[in-house]
Design a protein around this motif. Structure first.
Motif, short mmCIF file in Angstrom:
data_model
loop_
_atom_site.label_atom_id
_atom_site.label_comp_id
_atom_site.label_asym_id
_atom_site.label_seq_id
_atom_site.Cartn_x
_atom_site.Cartn_y
_atom_site.Cartn_z
N ALA A 116 0.81 2.80 7.92
CA ALA A 116 0.88 1.72 8.90
C ALA A 116 -0.45 0.97 8.99
CB ALA A 116 1.26 2.27 10.26
N LYS A 117 -1.52 1.66 8.65
CA LYS A 117 -2.86 1.05 8.70
C LYS A 117 -3.41 0.72 7.32
CE LYS A 117 -4.24 3.29 13.03
NZ LYS A 117 -5.25 4.16 13.69
N ASN A 118 -2.60 0.93 6.28
CA ASN A 118 -3.06 0.67 4.91
C ASN A 118 -4.37 1.39 4.60
OD1 ASN A 118 -0.88 -1.03 4.56
ND2 ASN A 118 -2.07 -2.72 3.73
N THR A 119 -4.47 2.62 5.02
CA THR A 119 -5.73 3.34 4.90
C THR A 119 -5.50 4.76 4.38
OG1 THR A 119 -6.69 2.05 6.72
CG2 THR A 119 -7.81 4.09 6.14
N VAL A 120 -6.40 5.18 3.52
CA VAL A 120 -6.44 6.56 3.07
C VAL A 120 -7.76 7.17 3.51
CG1 VAL A 120 -7.36 5.96 0.78
CG2 VAL A 120 -6.10 8.09 1.09
N TYR A 121 -7.71 8.44 3.85
CA TYR A 121 -8.89 9.13 4.41
C TYR A 121 -9.27 10.32 3.54
CZ TYR A 121 -7.32 6.58 8.53
OH TYR A 121 -6.91 5.60 9.41
N LEU A 122 -10.53 10.69 3.63
CA LEU A 122 -10.99 11.94 3.03
C LEU A 122 -11.85 12.64 4.07
CD1 LEU A 122 -10.95 13.64 0.41
CD2 LEU A 122 -13.20 12.64 -0.11
N GLN A 123 -11.30 13.68 4.66
CA GLN A 123 -12.05 14.50 5.62
C GLN A 123 -12.82 15.55 4.84
OE1 GLN A 123 -12.35 14.29 9.07
NE2 GLN A 123 -13.89 15.89 8.79
N PHE A 130 0.83 -1.22 0.00
CA PHE A 130 0.00 0.00 0.00
C PHE A 130 0.86 1.26 0.00
CE2 PHE A 130 -3.58 2.65 0.86
CZ PHE A 130 -3.16 3.58 1.81
N SER A 131 1.90 1.26 0.79
CA SER A 131 2.72 2.46 0.96
C SER A 131 3.51 2.83 -0.29
CB SER A 131 3.66 2.30 2.14
OG SER A 131 4.53 1.21 1.93
N ARG A 172 -12.06 22.67 1.59
CA ARG A 172 -13.09 22.02 2.40
C ARG A 172 -12.75 20.56 2.68
NH1 ARG A 172 -18.01 21.21 0.33
NH2 ARG A 172 -17.30 21.12 -1.84
N PHE A 173 -12.10 19.90 1.74
CA PHE A 173 -11.76 18.48 1.88
C PHE A 173 -10.26 18.35 2.11
CE2 PHE A 173 -15.41 16.50 -0.86
CZ PHE A 173 -16.34 17.22 -0.12
N THR A 174 -9.89 17.31 2.86
CA THR A 174 -8.48 17.01 3.10
C THR A 174 -8.26 15.51 2.93
OG1 THR A 174 -8.29 18.84 4.68
CG2 THR A 174 -6.56 17.16 4.71
N ILE A 175 -7.32 15.16 2.07
CA ILE A 175 -6.95 13.76 1.90
C ILE A 175 -5.69 13.49 2.72
CG2 ILE A 175 -5.58 14.21 -0.18
CD1 ILE A 175 -6.56 11.47 -1.25
N SER A 176 -5.64 12.31 3.33
CA SER A 176 -4.47 11.91 4.11
C SER A 176 -4.36 10.39 4.06
CB SER A 176 -4.60 12.39 5.55
OG SER A 176 -5.73 11.82 6.19
N ARG A 177 -3.24 9.89 4.55
CA ARG A 177 -3.04 8.45 4.54
C ARG A 177 -2.26 8.04 5.77
NH1 ARG A 177 -0.46 6.90 -0.81
NH2 ARG A 177 -0.39 4.82 0.14
#
Length: 126
Positions: A74-81, A28-29, A66-71
């Motif tokens: 270590a958790k194999n996860t991407v986020y969208l706030q 993932f990384s 308004r939106f923020t993407i992050s990852r």
């Protein structure tokens, strides 16, 4: 590779949601990730992307600020706030993985991505 998107729901205008996309696999990384969305009767559109290291992010003009993407590699996860949500943000949101490893920046073309999640519905009421 499997991508599992979650976190969608119904929210009032001005509210917030955080979407998550959990990826299977050990690499993932090494890959950039993106979020796209598709509203009823419309084509899928780019929302945001982040490169493999998290050091480079891009946003559609409609969500910038308004939106923020992050990852979290270590958790194999991407986020969208998603903050300050508007009714026009209503759509099914999809996460996707870049076709290439270690690309410095990955942006808006859906053709740059090979694996896609199943989508999560976001509905913003006025």
């Amino acid at each position: 590779v499997q991508l599992q998107a979650s976190g969608g729901g119904l929210v009032q205008a001005g509210g917030s949601l955080r979407l998550s996309c959990a990826a299977s696999g050990r690499t993932f990384s090494n890959y950039g990730m993106g979020w796209f969305r598709q509203a009823p009767g419309k084509e899928r559109e780019f929302v945001a992307s982040i490169n493999w290291s998290g050091g480079s992010t891009y946003y559609a003009d409609s969500v910038k600020g308004r939106f923020t993407i992050s990852r979290d590699n270590a958790k194999n996860t991407v986020y969208l706030q998603m903050n300050s949500l508007k009714p026009e943000d209503t759509a099914v949101y999809y996460c996707a993985r870049d076709r290439l490893m270690f690309r410095a920046a990955v942006v808006g073309s859906a053709g740059l991505y090979d694996y896609w999640g199943q989508g999560t519905q976001v509905t913003v009421s006025s």
